[in-house]
Write a protein that holds these residues in place. Structure first.
Motif, mmCIF file in Angstrom:
data_model
loop_
_atom_site.group_PDB
_atom_site.id
_atom_site.type_symbol
_atom_site.label_atom_id
_atom_site.label_comp_id
_atom_site.label_asym_id
_atom_site.label_seq_id
_atom_site.Cartn_x
_atom_site.Cartn_y
_atom_site.Cartn_z
ATOM 1 N N ILE A 120 26.277 1.168 7.955
ATOM 2 C CA ILE A 120 26.056 2.432 8.647
ATOM 3 C C ILE A 120 24.561 2.749 8.561
ATOM 4 O O ILE A 120 23.997 2.761 7.475
ATOM 5 C CB ILE A 120 26.875 3.578 8.019
ATOM 6 C CG1 ILE A 120 28.363 3.221 7.995
ATOM 7 C CG2 ILE A 120 26.647 4.882 8.778
ATOM 8 C CD1 ILE A 120 29.003 3.032 9.349
ATOM 9 N N CYS A 122 20.928 4.582 8.363
ATOM 10 C CA CYS A 122 20.466 5.784 7.679
ATOM 11 C C CYS A 122 19.007 6.039 8.036
ATOM 12 O O CYS A 122 18.365 5.236 8.712
ATOM 13 C CB CYS A 122 20.624 5.637 6.165
ATOM 14 S SG CYS A 122 19.645 4.273 5.470
ATOM 15 N N VAL A 135 18.645 5.688 14.659
ATOM 16 C CA VAL A 135 20.030 5.807 14.195
ATOM 17 C C VAL A 135 20.966 5.990 15.383
ATOM 18 O O VAL A 135 22.025 5.348 15.479
ATOM 19 C CB VAL A 135 20.182 6.962 13.188
ATOM 20 C CG1 VAL A 135 21.654 7.227 12.892
ATOM 21 C CG2 VAL A 135 19.440 6.640 11.888
ATOM 22 N N ARG A 136 20.587 6.838 16.317
ATOM 23 C CA ARG A 136 21.407 7.062 17.515
ATOM 24 C C ARG A 136 21.491 5.787 18.367
ATOM 25 O O ARG A 136 22.563 5.418 18.870
ATOM 26 C CB ARG A 136 20.822 8.213 18.332
ATOM 27 C CG ARG A 136 21.627 8.574 19.581
ATOM 28 C CD ARG A 136 21.099 9.825 20.245
ATOM 29 N NE ARG A 136 19.698 9.679 20.657
ATOM 30 C CZ ARG A 136 18.664 10.256 20.063
ATOM 31 N NH1 ARG A 136 18.859 11.031 19.001
ATOM 32 N NH2 ARG A 136 17.438 10.083 20.507
ATOM 33 N N THR A 139 23.629 3.159 16.602
ATOM 34 C CA THR A 139 25.033 3.575 16.626
ATOM 35 C C THR A 139 25.643 3.353 17.999
ATOM 36 O O THR A 139 26.795 2.901 18.115
ATOM 37 C CB THR A 139 25.152 5.047 16.213
ATOM 38 O OG1 THR A 139 24.634 5.209 14.883
ATOM 39 C CG2 THR A 139 26.602 5.512 16.249
ATOM 40 N N ARG A 140 24.898 3.655 19.030
ATOM 41 C CA ARG A 140 25.416 3.499 20.384
ATOM 42 C C ARG A 140 25.754 2.045 20.700
ATOM 43 O O ARG A 140 26.758 1.762 21.359
ATOM 44 C CB ARG A 140 24.396 4.031 21.396
ATOM 45 C CG ARG A 140 24.885 3.992 22.844
ATOM 46 C CD ARG A 140 23.912 4.672 23.784
ATOM 47 N NE ARG A 140 22.616 4.005 23.803
ATOM 48 C CZ ARG A 140 21.489 4.535 23.352
ATOM 49 N NH1 ARG A 140 21.487 5.742 22.830
ATOM 50 N NH2 ARG A 140 20.341 3.861 23.424
ATOM 51 N N ALA A 142 26.684 -0.268 18.551
ATOM 52 C CA ALA A 142 27.873 -0.621 17.755
ATOM 53 C C ALA A 142 27.971 -2.114 17.462
ATOM 54 O O ALA A 142 29.028 -2.727 17.577
ATOM 55 C CB ALA A 142 29.144 -0.128 18.455
ATOM 56 N N PRO A 144 26.927 -3.629 14.175
ATOM 57 C CA PRO A 144 26.337 -3.239 12.900
ATOM 58 C C PRO A 144 26.111 -4.361 11.893
ATOM 59 O O PRO A 144 25.556 -4.123 10.824
ATOM 60 C CB PRO A 144 27.367 -2.268 12.345
ATOM 61 C CG PRO A 144 28.672 -2.824 12.841
ATOM 62 C CD PRO A 144 28.378 -3.358 14.214
ATOM 63 N N PHE A 178 33.057 0.386 12.315
ATOM 64 C CA PHE A 178 31.840 1.144 12.589
ATOM 65 C C PHE A 178 32.090 2.236 13.619
ATOM 66 O O PHE A 178 31.693 3.392 13.435
ATOM 67 C CB PHE A 178 30.756 0.190 13.094
ATOM 68 C CG PHE A 178 29.443 0.852 13.395
ATOM 69 C CD1 PHE A 178 28.528 1.096 12.388
ATOM 70 C CD2 PHE A 178 29.120 1.235 14.690
ATOM 71 C CE1 PHE A 178 27.309 1.707 12.661
ATOM 72 C CE2 PHE A 178 27.915 1.837 14.977
ATOM 73 C CZ PHE A 178 27.001 2.082 13.959
ATOM 74 N N ARG A 179 32.748 1.894 14.703
ATOM 75 C CA ARG A 179 33.057 2.887 15.743
ATOM 76 C C ARG A 179 33.947 3.993 15.174
ATOM 77 O O ARG A 179 33.761 5.174 15.483
ATOM 78 C CB ARG A 179 33.752 2.200 16.921
ATOM 79 C CG ARG A 179 32.833 1.304 17.740
ATOM 80 C CD ARG A 179 33.625 0.350 18.631
ATOM 81 N NE ARG A 179 34.649 1.050 19.389
ATOM 82 C CZ ARG A 179 35.796 0.492 19.788
ATOM 83 N NH1 ARG A 179 36.071 -0.776 19.479
ATOM 84 N NH2 ARG A 179 36.658 1.195 20.484
ATOM 85 N N THR A 182 31.886 6.388 12.997
ATOM 86 C CA THR A 182 30.762 7.073 13.640
ATOM 87 C C THR A 182 31.218 7.850 14.871
ATOM 88 O O THR A 182 31.568 9.022 14.771
ATOM 89 C CB THR A 182 29.651 6.070 13.991
ATOM 90 O OG1 THR A 182 30.177 5.022 14.828
ATOM 91 C CG2 THR A 182 29.051 5.455 12.735
ATOM 92 N N ALA A 183 31.240 7.212 16.028
ATOM 93 C CA ALA A 183 31.438 7.924 17.290
ATOM 94 C C ALA A 183 32.896 8.108 17.692
ATOM 95 O O ALA A 183 33.198 8.939 18.551
ATOM 96 C CB ALA A 183 30.691 7.191 18.411
#
Length: 211
Positions: A120, A122, A135-136, A139-140, A142, A144, A178-179, A182-183
């Motif tokens: 994840i 940071c 980070v955004r 994350t988008r 995905a 990881p 991960f998904r 997070t989102a």
């Protein structure tokens, strides 16, 4: 194969991080480091500074695919050497983010690793790369990479083959977890099918969602 050196940054919780990982020469001993909060990295000589949030049995080794680094190079327009994402193992020919939780890898002749879940991102990671909104952005996408625990210790060397020796039948990959974390929290109850190998912190999050 990459080992971290202490790197000072105000973004790290304790002012220093081991994210600065550089390619290692020669054999490196790999073993289970012990529980989170006490144990650090599974690789001898690899720095884990913040034991509260990093390292331990279920984050003993971090792997990321060279193919994904190549894709990020094109997107970011910069060179990304092995280890720059803080990974211990930079693999080729292996879908790391698509690896299923509980999947087992033989690395070299001795070491056996098991996929436990995703990394994840940071603010320390973002500061290290120096990319605005990192980070955004991470994350988008995905993708990881994967954390692994050490089932059988030994030594590894750069260039050692990595073979998948066990692949579970469920759908829960590192990217799926991960998904969920997070989102897409609605996915959390579905990751419990992999609970035996999954990082306990992810299991706890999923159980809270399912209750």
């Amino acid at each position: 194969m990459n080992l971290g050196r202490p790197y000072r940054t105000a973004e790290a919780a304790i002012g220093v991080t081991g994210i600065d990982k550089r390619p290692a020469e020669g054999p490196v001993a790999v073993s289970a480091p012990g529980p989170k909060g006490v144990g650090g990295s599974g690789l001898a000589g690899d720095t884990i500074a913040d034991l509260r949030h990093h390292g331990g049995e279920h984050q003993a080794v971090y792997a990321f695919a060279r193919e994904e680094l190549d894709a990020w190079e094109k997107e970011l327009g910069r060179t990304l050497p092995n280890g720059v994402f803080g990974e211990n193992l930079t693999t080729t020919g292996l879908d790391v983010s698509g690896a299923r939780v509980g999947e087992r890898w033989r690395v070299g002749p001795d070491v056996l690793l098991e996929v436990c879940g995703p990394r994840i991102p940071c603010r320390t990671f973002a500061s290290w790369l120096g990319e605005r909104g990192w980070v955004r952005t991470f994350t988008r996408k995905a993708q990881p990479g994967a954390y692994l625990r050490v089932l059988e210790p030994g030594e590894i060397r750069a260039g050692d083959p990595v073979s998948r020796v066990h692949v579970p039948e469920h759908e829960v990959t590192a990217a799926f977890v991960f998904r969920a974390l997070t989102a897409e929290p609605g996915l959390l109850p579905r990751i419990l099918v992999a609970r035996d190998a999954l990082d306990p912190e992810a299991v706890e999050s999923a159980e809270r969602r399912a209750s």
